[in-house]
Design a protein around this motif. Structure first.
Motif, PDB file in Angstrom:
ATOM      1  N   CYS A 160       0.800  -1.233   0.000  1.00 35.35           N
ATOM      2  CA  CYS A 160       0.000   0.000   0.000  1.00 35.35           C
ATOM      3  C   CYS A 160       0.829   1.278   0.000  1.00 35.35           C
ATOM      4  O   CYS A 160       0.379   2.305  -0.499  1.00 35.35           O
ATOM      5  CB  CYS A 160      -0.973   0.007   1.170  1.00 35.35           C
ATOM      6  N   CYS A 210      -2.743   7.877   4.315  1.00 35.51           N
ATOM      7  CA  CYS A 210      -1.678   7.472   3.395  1.00 35.51           C
ATOM      8  C   CYS A 210      -0.709   8.603   3.069  1.00 35.51           C
ATOM      9  O   CYS A 210       0.308   8.381   2.413  1.00 35.51           O
ATOM     10  CB  CYS A 210      -2.279   6.946   2.096  1.00 35.51           C
ATOM     11  N   CYS A 242      -4.325   5.204  -2.111  1.00 39.44           N
ATOM     12  CA  CYS A 242      -5.090   6.204  -1.373  1.00 39.44           C
ATOM     13  C   CYS A 242      -6.535   5.724  -1.357  1.00 39.44           C
ATOM     14  O   CYS A 242      -7.199   5.712  -2.399  1.00 39.44           O
ATOM     15  CB  CYS A 242      -4.981   7.571  -2.039  1.00 39.44           C
ATOM     16  N   ARG A 243      -7.006   5.331  -0.207  1.00 42.42           N
ATOM     17  CA  ARG A 243      -8.372   4.825  -0.111  1.00 42.42           C
ATOM     18  C   ARG A 243      -9.407   5.897  -0.410  1.00 42.42           C
ATOM     19  O   ARG A 243     -10.536   5.602  -0.778  1.00 42.42           O
ATOM     20  CB  ARG A 243      -8.598   4.238   1.274  1.00 42.42           C
ATOM     21  N   CYS A 244      -9.056   7.160  -0.241  1.00 46.60           N
ATOM     22  CA  CYS A 244      -9.994   8.254  -0.519  1.00 46.60           C
ATOM     23  C   CYS A 244     -10.011   8.636  -1.996  1.00 46.60           C
ATOM     24  O   CYS A 244     -10.856   9.404  -2.424  1.00 46.60           O
ATOM     25  CB  CYS A 244      -9.643   9.475   0.326  1.00 46.60           C
TER      26      CYS A 244
END
Length: 152
Positions: free
Chosen positions: A45, A101, A133-135
């Motif tokens: 990640c 992140c 980046c989960r967003c």
């Protein structure tokens, strides 16, 4: 447990840890440097990205015993006042949402700009590809890197 002298952000620090302890946990648990984040633990990640002799590496994959005399730079060491051009560009472009992140994203971007002060869009795309980046702020991240490159 063994004792290690490691160079972090320009200072030599002594730590005691098992030889296979990932640098991520040495930074966070032994040295109380919380800027480097745990994301996945398998190097996929990028949340734990630091510099090892200027190269972006996943600290969850580097055992403390492998560091030796190499220099480690964390997000805390990127700029004493938090005003590195990348950090300023991150603010200008309002990049973070959850922010989790972002230290890894910035450290990855800093390694790119240290090697290539004027990267093309494709070079930025390639360099940022492995940091998740989960967003989904990827477009803002790329814009911030472009802005920082212009300022360097």
């Amino acid at each position: 447990m063994a004792s290690y002298n490691i160079k972090i952000n320009g200072q030599t620090r002594s730590v005691e840890a098992g030889a296979d302890t990932p640098m991520l946990w040495v930074l966070r648990d032994e040295l109380d440097m919380k800027g480097t984040k745990f994301g996945c633990g398998i190097g996929q990640c990028g949340a734990c990205t630091v510099h090892l002799n200027g190269n972006a590496v996943r600290s969850c994959q580097i055992p403390v015993s492998a560091v030796g005399e190499n220099d480690i730079t964390t997000i805390e060491g990127l700029s004493e006042k938090g005003d590195h051009p990348l950090q300023e560009a991150w603010k200008q472009h309002d990049v973070p949402q959850c922010g989790y992140c972002q230290a890894g994203q910035i450290m990855n971007a800093a390694a790119l700009l240290n090697k290539n002060s004027n990267p093309s869009y494709q070079e930025i795309e390639d360099a940022t590809h492995g940091n998740i980046c989960r967003c989904g702020t990827y477009n803002k991240i790329k814009a911030a890197i472009t802005t920082a490159a212009e300022q360097l």
